[in-house]
Design a protein around this motif. Structure first.
Motif, short mmCIF file in Angstrom:
data_model
loop_
_atom_site.label_atom_id
_atom_site.label_comp_id
_atom_site.label_asym_id
_atom_site.label_seq_id
_atom_site.Cartn_x
_atom_site.Cartn_y
_atom_site.Cartn_z
N ARG A 116 15.86 -9.28 -24.95
CA ARG A 116 14.83 -9.66 -25.92
C ARG A 116 15.04 -8.99 -27.27
N LEU A 117 15.63 -7.79 -27.27
CA LEU A 117 15.87 -7.10 -28.54
C LEU A 117 16.82 -7.87 -29.45
N VAL A 118 17.69 -8.67 -28.86
CA VAL A 118 18.61 -9.47 -29.68
C VAL A 118 18.17 -10.93 -29.73
N GLY A 119 16.90 -11.18 -29.42
CA GLY A 119 16.33 -12.51 -29.60
C GLY A 119 16.67 -13.52 -28.53
N ARG A 120 17.11 -13.05 -27.36
CA ARG A 120 17.42 -13.99 -26.29
C ARG A 120 16.18 -14.19 -25.40
N ARG A 121 15.93 -15.43 -25.03
CA ARG A 121 14.86 -15.69 -24.09
C ARG A 121 15.33 -15.39 -22.68
N THR A 122 14.42 -14.85 -21.87
CA THR A 122 14.76 -14.51 -20.50
C THR A 122 13.89 -15.31 -19.53
N TYR A 123 14.48 -15.65 -18.39
CA TYR A 123 13.79 -16.40 -17.35
C TYR A 123 14.04 -15.72 -16.01
N SER A 124 12.96 -15.46 -15.28
CA SER A 124 13.07 -14.81 -13.99
C SER A 124 13.26 -15.84 -12.89
N VAL A 125 14.12 -15.51 -11.94
CA VAL A 125 14.41 -16.39 -10.81
C VAL A 125 14.16 -15.60 -9.52
N PRO A 126 13.42 -16.15 -8.57
CA PRO A 126 13.17 -15.42 -7.32
C PRO A 126 14.46 -15.06 -6.60
N THR A 127 14.43 -13.96 -5.87
CA THR A 127 15.58 -13.56 -5.07
C THR A 127 15.44 -14.11 -3.65
N PRO A 128 16.53 -14.14 -2.90
CA PRO A 128 16.45 -14.60 -1.50
C PRO A 128 15.58 -13.66 -0.67
N ALA A 129 15.16 -14.14 0.48
CA ALA A 129 14.29 -13.33 1.34
C ALA A 129 15.01 -12.09 1.86
N CYS A 153 17.43 -10.19 0.52
CA CYS A 153 17.96 -9.16 -0.38
C CYS A 153 17.42 -9.36 -1.79
N GLY A 154 17.61 -8.33 -2.60
CA GLY A 154 17.38 -8.44 -4.03
C GLY A 154 18.71 -8.43 -4.75
N GLY A 155 18.65 -8.37 -6.08
CA GLY A 155 19.87 -8.23 -6.86
C GLY A 155 20.47 -9.51 -7.37
N VAL A 156 20.25 -10.62 -6.67
CA VAL A 156 20.83 -11.90 -7.08
C VAL A 156 19.75 -12.98 -7.04
N PRO A 157 19.80 -13.93 -7.95
CA PRO A 157 18.87 -15.06 -7.86
C PRO A 157 19.16 -15.91 -6.63
N ASP A 158 18.12 -16.44 -6.03
CA ASP A 158 18.33 -17.42 -4.97
C ASP A 158 19.09 -18.61 -5.57
N PRO A 159 20.17 -19.07 -4.95
CA PRO A 159 21.00 -20.10 -5.58
C PRO A 159 20.25 -21.40 -5.86
N TYR A 160 19.36 -21.81 -4.96
CA TYR A 160 18.63 -23.05 -5.19
C TYR A 160 17.58 -22.88 -6.28
N ALA A 161 16.92 -21.73 -6.28
CA ALA A 161 15.97 -21.45 -7.35
C ALA A 161 16.68 -21.33 -8.69
N LEU A 162 17.91 -20.82 -8.68
CA LEU A 162 18.69 -20.72 -9.91
C LEU A 162 18.97 -22.10 -10.48
N LEU A 163 19.41 -23.01 -9.63
CA LEU A 163 19.70 -24.38 -10.09
C LEU A 163 18.45 -25.05 -10.65
N GLU A 164 17.31 -24.86 -9.97
CA GLU A 164 16.06 -25.46 -10.43
C GLU A 164 15.63 -24.85 -11.76
N THR A 165 15.80 -23.55 -11.92
CA THR A 165 15.42 -22.90 -13.17
C THR A 165 16.29 -23.37 -14.32
N VAL A 166 17.59 -23.50 -14.09
CA VAL A 166 18.49 -24.00 -15.12
C VAL A 166 18.08 -25.41 -15.55
N ARG A 167 17.76 -26.25 -14.57
CA ARG A 167 17.34 -27.62 -14.90
C ARG A 167 16.07 -27.61 -15.74
N ARG A 168 15.10 -26.80 -15.32
CA ARG A 168 13.83 -26.75 -16.03
C ARG A 168 14.00 -26.21 -17.46
#
Length: 415
Positions: free
Chosen positions: A107-120, A122-137
């Motif tokens: 955000r300090l360099v003006g980039r918008r951020t979007y949160s994606v749920p993690t898999p049940a 583990c943490g650390g990585v976006p759920d792949p299907y939620a990632l695809l849906e977020t990119v589309r949206r």
């Protein structure tokens, strides 16, 4: 829209402290730093040749081809990510939860951020299907998703993504043309390296991944800021490194010469450094497992800790008990647990998690001892959980959780 300045709480302007090692500085690192304290030449933006060579050797020993021409160094992971994000145009996708310093850097360099749920699991990585849906949206809304940040040994959740989950996420990201930034700060703190398989996305897609690592994870004290970055050995990677170096230069983000000397020594992984890290990881594995069992016995949730020096807990089952103390969201949970335990307990909202969720990150360093003598005794003990100061600290920790469980039970309506 998730609240960041909720009424009655005030603005959230400070990040939680990073998990501390909870141990005295290794003497040979202190000696390396002290020996360079009077040195005349200063470090240069991006790191000296010696520091970058040391970083290259570190990655080579972990199966990631690297050379000094494709590495950089910075005074901590936050300025490194800030410079890297400035060099990458486009919106940034983050797993939820994620390290507290990721979103502010974007955000300090003006980039918008979007949160994606993690898999049940583990943490650390976006759920792949939620990632695809977020990119589309995001694209449908006129955004330009460009970067996905992930972690192979996660702060805050202390988990390591299974290889198959990581592979699916990487494939989804690459299929959408995203550049992957892999934070590998905690990769050398895996509690059980024989049963936990840690793979870097750079092994899966060498030309499409940039790796960053804060040396506070496994090598240096947190107040000796130093981090390193590894770029792909491609034309795109070379250009990205050059733009990142430009940003670091503009920021004046230079590793202090004495810290750089200590970093060079640590990254060479001499026997003393390797032995201390192995002993520290083994100690935290024991303490983390004990704390995890106390959380579960109190009726709360947590994923089994696999790396790092902390535990991410979900106290939703104890909500009625917490309500008795005026706790209804993560900010109030942070205040209550910090007062009750006498140590910083950042709420999940600081890691991009839902404000209404009763989640928090518990640091385990205080369980090792209150003095250097106690901490070193914990490090040297074959059975650290049997030491009086560790037993006492765990007992206080468990009592605080049991108190919430008992209060919650009293609040339950009679059956």
């Amino acid at each position: 829209m998730r609240r960041t300045d909720p009424e009655g709480h005030g603005p959230v302007r400070f990040a939680p402290p990073a998990p501390e090692p909870g141990l005295p500085v290794l003497p040979e690192l202190a000696s390396a730093l002290a020996a360079a304290a009077g040195r005349g030449p200063t470090e240069v933006p991006g790191g000296s040749a010696a520091l970058r060579e040391a970083a290259s050797g570190y990655w080579e020993r972990r199966g990631l081809t690297a050379d000094a021409a494709h590495t950089v160094a910075a005074p901590g992971a936050a300025p490194l990510l800030l410079a890297l994000t400035a060099a990458l145009a486009g919106d940034v996708l983050l797993p939820r939860p994620c390290p507290a310093w990721w979103a502010p850097a974007a955000r300090l360099v003006g980039r918008r951020t979007y949160s994606v749920p993690t898999p049940a699991e583990c943490g650390g990585v976006p759920d792949p299907y939620a990632l695809l849906e977020t990119v589309r949206r995001v694209r449908d809304e006129g955004g330009r998703p460009r970067v996905v940040l992930l972690s192979v040994a996660d702060d805050p959740t202390a988990t390591v993504p299974p290889p198959e989950v990581l592979h699916e996420t990487v494939e989804a990201a690459l299929g959408e043309g995203l550049h992957i930034v892999s934070d590998e700060t905690w990769r050398d703190t895996v509690h059980d390296p024989h049963d936990t398989v840690l793979i870097s996305p750079a092994e899966m897609a060498p030309g499409r991944v940039t790796v960053i690592a804060d040396l506070a994870g496994g090598f240096l004290p947190g107040d000796w800021p130093a981090a390193v970055g590894r770029f792909a050995a491609t034309a795109e990677g070379t250009e990205l490194r050059a733009r990142t170096l430009d940003a670091l230069t503009g920021l004046g983000a230079v590793v202090a010469a004495p810290v750089a000397a200590a970093a060079v020594h640590a990254l060479a992984e001499p026997d003393g450094v390797t032995a201390r890290r192995a002993a520290t990881v083994a100690l935290y594995a024991r303490v983390a497992d004990a704390a995890y069992r106390l959380v579960r016995s109190a009726g709360a949730f947590a994923r089994p800790p696999q790396a790092g020096r902390h535990l991410y807990v979900d106290l939703e089952p104890l909500r009625s008990g917490l309500a008795r103390y005026g706790v209804g969201d993560a900010m109030e949970l942070e205040d209550h647990l910090t007062r009750r335990l006498g140590l910083p307990v950042p709420g999940g909202h600081r890691f991009g998690d839902d404000l209404g969720a009763l989640r928090a990150r518990l640091t385990l360093a205080p369980l090792l001892g209150a003095t250097a003598t106690e901490q070193l005794a914990s490090l040297a003990a074959s059975e650290p959980l049997e030491l009086p100061h560790v037993r006492r600290a765990l007992s206080m920790f468990g009592s605080a959780l049991d108190e919430l469980r008992d209060t919650a039970r009293r609040m339950e309506p009679p059956r």
